[in-house]
Write an enzyme that holds these catalytic residues in place. Structure first.
Site, mmCIF file in Angstrom:
data_model
loop_
_atom_site.group_PDB
_atom_site.id
_atom_site.type_symbol
_atom_site.label_atom_id
_atom_site.label_comp_id
_atom_site.label_asym_id
_atom_site.label_seq_id
_atom_site.Cartn_x
_atom_site.Cartn_y
_atom_site.Cartn_z
ATOM 1 N N ARG A 41 -28.952 -38.163 -37.635
ATOM 2 C CA ARG A 41 -28.396 -37.103 -38.489
ATOM 3 C C ARG A 41 -29.294 -35.875 -38.560
ATOM 4 N NH1 ARG A 41 -27.716 -36.063 -44.488
ATOM 5 N NH2 ARG A 41 -25.633 -35.191 -44.736
ATOM 6 N N ILE A 68 -22.613 -30.156 -44.118
ATOM 7 C CA ILE A 68 -22.545 -31.451 -43.443
ATOM 8 C C ILE A 68 -22.276 -32.455 -44.549
ATOM 9 C CG2 ILE A 68 -25.099 -31.652 -43.549
ATOM 10 C CD1 ILE A 68 -24.988 -33.421 -41.038
ATOM 11 N N SER A 69 -21.249 -33.302 -44.375
ATOM 12 C CA SER A 69 -20.863 -34.228 -45.444
ATOM 13 C C SER A 69 -22.005 -35.193 -45.757
ATOM 14 C CB SER A 69 -19.641 -35.048 -45.036
ATOM 15 O OG SER A 69 -18.538 -34.211 -44.777
ATOM 16 N N GLN A 70 -21.979 -35.672 -47.002
ATOM 17 C CA GLN A 70 -22.941 -36.664 -47.472
ATOM 18 C C GLN A 70 -22.746 -37.969 -46.682
ATOM 19 O OE1 GLN A 70 -22.177 -37.144 -51.621
ATOM 20 N NE2 GLN A 70 -23.544 -38.929 -51.791
ATOM 21 N N PRO A 71 -23.827 -38.672 -46.311
ATOM 22 C CA PRO A 71 -23.674 -39.925 -45.565
ATOM 23 C C PRO A 71 -22.736 -40.929 -46.245
ATOM 24 C CG PRO A 71 -25.956 -39.244 -45.498
ATOM 25 C CD PRO A 71 -25.255 -38.277 -46.404
#
Ligand code: SAH
Length: 219
Positions: A41, A68-71
């Site tokens: 990431r 960027i989306s949260q994991p």
């Protein structure tokens, strides 16, 4: 040194910790956890100030004012999608390409569309450099990708005011659409399941926060 070479033991260790955190938060699909465990990431975040935080469970700024989306969100959506190897998956909102890479790591044949041209170009180059073989498109995700339809699965990674009819049309019978719906700060994650007769049922899978899905012309 190339960027793959920049995936150090330290990064791998941080990823293992992230996977443990996601398990604690309720993610239990082994394939999804394995995919999060291998996708680097930190190589999807340009701003070096945020790269160090790449394996914290947060959303970070990327180009064009996007995130960027949260994991956890990536893992949650990927788990709901139930991706099988070789499935044709459409992603709306390529952004950094991180979710796209996770889908590739799950064995999907990914088609991803992004409305911001600079992001599309940057991410196309990044995914190719990192060895992910997704098909990327610049355009408006409200229309889906008619010439590649139908898809086994569709995932939307921006908050939509409603479920676009084109996306419902472009999922196969027996397929699934995972889409955050709602205007303003909060969206409801909807799971749409299309049965073999073509009937669609919706279930609400909880609240999340996304950047908006914009309907105006792609830039
Ligand atoms: N999946 C991405 C999340 C990026 S944020 C990642 O893992 O990084 C959502 C993205 O959706 C943004 O890049 C935004 O530009 C894009 N987007 C918003 N509306 C869109 C539309 N109508 N069509 C395609 N992409 C759209």
């Amino acid at each position: 040194m190339n960027e793959i070479g920049n995936d150090t033991y330290r990064h791998q260790g941080l990823r293992r910790r992230l996977v443990e955190l996601l398990k604690k938060k309720g993610i239990d699909n082994d394939a999804v956890l394995a995919a999060i465990g291998i996708v680097p990431r930190h190589l999807f975040i340009d701003d070096t100030a945020f790269q160090d935080k790449a394996y914290e469970d947060g959303a970070f700024p990327i180009a064009c004012g996007q995130t960027i989306s949260q994991p956890y969100t990536v893992a949650f959506q990927s788990q709901l999608l139930q991706v099988g190897k070789g499935m044709k998956v459409l992603e709306v909102g390529t952004g950094s390409g991180y979710q796209c890479a996770v889908l590739c790591a799950l064995g999907a044949k990914v088609f991803s569309i992004e409305r911001h041209r600079p992001l599309y170009l940057q991410t196309k180059e990044r995914l190719a450099r990192l060895g992910y073989r997704a098909s990327l498109y610049h355009g408006d995700g409200y229309a889906g990708i008619p010439r590649e339809a139908p898809f086994d699965r569709i995932i939307v990674t921006c908050g939509a005011p409603e479920v676009p009819q084109a996306l419902i049309n472009q999922v196969k019978p027996g397929g699934r659409v995972v889409i955050p719906v709602g205007e303003g700060g909060v969206q409801h994650m909807l799971l749409l399941e299309k049965d073999l007769a073509g009937a669609v049922t919706r279930t609400d899978q909880g609240q999340f926060r996304f950047v908006p899905m914009l309907a105006d012309k792609a830039s």
